[in-house]
Scaffold this motif. Sequence first.
Motif, mmCIF file in Angstrom:
data_model
loop_
_atom_site.group_PDB
_atom_site.id
_atom_site.type_symbol
_atom_site.label_atom_id
_atom_site.label_comp_id
_atom_site.label_asym_id
_atom_site.label_seq_id
_atom_site.Cartn_x
_atom_site.Cartn_y
_atom_site.Cartn_z
ATOM 1 N N LYS A 48 0.813 -1.215 0.000
ATOM 2 C CA LYS A 48 0.000 0.000 0.000
ATOM 3 C C LYS A 48 0.850 1.270 0.000
ATOM 4 O O LYS A 48 0.415 2.307 -0.464
ATOM 5 N N ASP A 68 3.133 -7.915 1.536
ATOM 6 C CA ASP A 68 1.967 -7.680 2.385
ATOM 7 C C ASP A 68 0.947 -6.938 1.536
ATOM 8 O O ASP A 68 1.182 -5.802 1.140
ATOM 9 N N HIS A 183 1.211 -3.495 14.509
ATOM 10 C CA HIS A 183 1.798 -2.360 13.803
ATOM 11 C C HIS A 183 1.950 -1.227 14.805
ATOM 12 O O HIS A 183 0.973 -0.795 15.393
ATOM 13 N N SER A 186 3.090 4.334 11.871
ATOM 14 C CA SER A 186 4.075 4.606 10.840
ATOM 15 C C SER A 186 5.081 5.642 11.310
ATOM 16 O O SER A 186 4.760 6.511 12.119
ATOM 17 N N GLY A 219 5.067 -2.927 10.126
ATOM 18 C CA GLY A 219 5.844 -1.840 9.508
ATOM 19 C C GLY A 219 6.225 -0.813 10.553
ATOM 20 O O GLY A 219 6.421 -1.160 11.716
ATOM 21 N N GLY A 220 6.318 0.430 10.126
ATOM 22 C CA GLY A 220 6.638 1.508 11.059
ATOM 23 C C GLY A 220 8.083 1.962 11.022
ATOM 24 O O GLY A 220 8.421 2.966 11.643
ATOM 25 N N GLU A 258 7.129 -6.072 7.997
ATOM 26 C CA GLU A 258 6.340 -5.595 6.846
ATOM 27 C C GLU A 258 6.605 -4.130 6.544
ATOM 28 O O GLU A 258 5.690 -3.306 6.617
ATOM 29 N N GLY A 260 6.757 -0.715 4.753
ATOM 30 C CA GLY A 260 6.238 -0.056 3.554
ATOM 31 C C GLY A 260 7.091 1.166 3.269
ATOM 32 O O GLY A 260 7.889 1.206 2.332
ATOM 33 N N ARG A 261 6.973 2.133 4.154
ATOM 34 C CA ARG A 261 7.705 3.385 4.015
ATOM 35 C C ARG A 261 9.219 3.180 3.828
ATOM 36 O O ARG A 261 9.830 3.767 2.928
ATOM 37 N N TYR A 356 3.612 6.670 0.234
ATOM 38 C CA TYR A 356 2.397 7.444 0.497
ATOM 39 C C TYR A 356 2.437 8.794 -0.217
ATOM 40 O O TYR A 356 1.956 9.798 0.293
HETATM 41 C C1 LIG Z 1 0.558 0.262 6.384
HETATM 42 C C2 LIG Z 1 0.951 -1.053 6.880
HETATM 43 C C3 LIG Z 1 2.300 -1.458 6.805
HETATM 44 C C4 LIG Z 1 3.417 -0.550 6.357
HETATM 45 O O1 LIG Z 1 3.653 0.431 7.307
HETATM 46 P P1 LIG Z 1 4.895 1.450 7.181
HETATM 47 O O2 LIG Z 1 4.714 2.361 8.326
HETATM 48 O O3 LIG Z 1 4.756 2.107 5.861
HETATM 49 O O4 LIG Z 1 6.143 0.635 7.271
HETATM 50 C C5 LIG Z 1 2.614 -2.736 7.243
HETATM 51 N N1 LIG Z 1 1.663 -3.572 7.705
HETATM 52 C C6 LIG Z 1 0.356 -3.222 7.782
HETATM 53 C C7 LIG Z 1 -0.627 -4.213 8.308
HETATM 54 C C8 LIG Z 1 -0.036 -1.948 7.386
HETATM 55 O O5 LIG Z 1 -1.319 -1.589 7.476
#
Ligand SMILES: *Cc1c(COP(=O)(O)O)cnc(C)c1O
Length: 400
Positions: A48, A68, A183, A186, A219-220, A258, A260-261, A356
């Motif tokens: 995402k 993911d 999670h 972020s 993530g985070g 997981e 993302g960022r 994002y």
């Molecule tokens: C958004 C999300 C992520 C990614 O989070 P980041 O802060 O971008 O690393 C990972 N897992 C889940 C379930 C999420 O909703």
Amino acid sequence: MHEDHNALGVALGLRPTQPITLVRPHAAHRAARYFLEKFQGTSMYAVKANPSPDLIAALWEAGITHFDVASIAEVRLVRGLLPTATLCFMHPVKGAEAIAEAYHVHGVRTFSLDSEGELAKIVAATATDGVAAADLTLCVRLRVSSAHSKLSLASKFGVAAEDSAPLLMAARQAADALGLCFHVGSQAMSPQAYADAMAQVRAAIVAAGVTVDVVDVGGGFPSVYPGMEPIALAAYFEVIHRAFESLPVSYSAELWCEPGRALSAEYASVLVRVEARKDDVLYINDGAYGALFDAAHINWRFPAKLVREGGSRAKSMGFSFYGPTCDDMDFMRGPFELPADVRAGDYIELGMLGAYGSAMRTGFNGFTAGATIVARDEPMDSVYGEETALPDNVVTLRQK
Ligand SMILES: *Cc1c(COP(=O)(O)O)cnc(C)c1O
């Protein structure tokens, strides 16, 4: 896609009238290698953050094999690009049709959940001729604090550790492998976020007395933005590794994350044009309905750089931006630091928009993005620094 440019080359060569997305596959590659080499477990990419097929391909080439996904459209997208990737459906609230298609058509075996209702839905949707699936990995999402993070994910999903025992026991019955996931929110600015969450994982496991096969720390992981400069990600990994090693889980239990960022932020920047200036406000051709949703709505600050031949010798000052639509809400409050002599016609590069950023773009009011161009220079900021080598096949023009 054009190749081999940097922001100045694009501004001078094309004089673009629409926002240009500059992508840096080498930055995504470096981020992926960092996770793959230093995180002692499976690093999945959270699609995402940026579903660009080119980014997904770059991460796959770097060695990311797990993704993911959170909607059936993301499942179809990644499966279409990567027939052999492992997809994990980590949205805790899904439609039954999405679960069924993911399982029966696209080979998804891992699902997250945070309620008995969702568990029943998954069990029903993955059954074949009334026979329950025997190959599910079910990850129970715990609610943990977002106190260390810039963007909370604490209210919408997750079961509190103290209430999780019945759900964990029920999921254990239905699962081939049982996982716990969370999670921390972020852009977590301290590894303590993960230490605190792992304490919740421990409490949940002890209370339920179940065997756990997967711990997914979500993530985070933070990137670098003005005013938000985290310590090295390796320090986050150390905290996570230490906490994982002390959990009462099976000897063969797996650790997952997981990001993302962290895998995508440095992948893209956006080159915008200043259409007008009024005092310390610049009217630019991208905004809240384009790649700058987070700048407008949660006051996220992205690095800004004037892209002008010969540069500027003016002192820097803080600017705010209006985007191109007619909407007052299309406003990005600064300060975005730029030379004081910025004027209409100038180009500005806004960095760290791979996560994002372009993922949030709409076509509202007729303003859409221009071309996507591969840049070979370095991203404006990096959490990875010099210590992680770039792949040999990448030519970099390091900007000073
Ligand atoms: C958004 C999300 C992520 C990614 O989070 P980041 O802060 O971008 O690393 C990972 N897992 C889940 C379930 C999420 O909703």
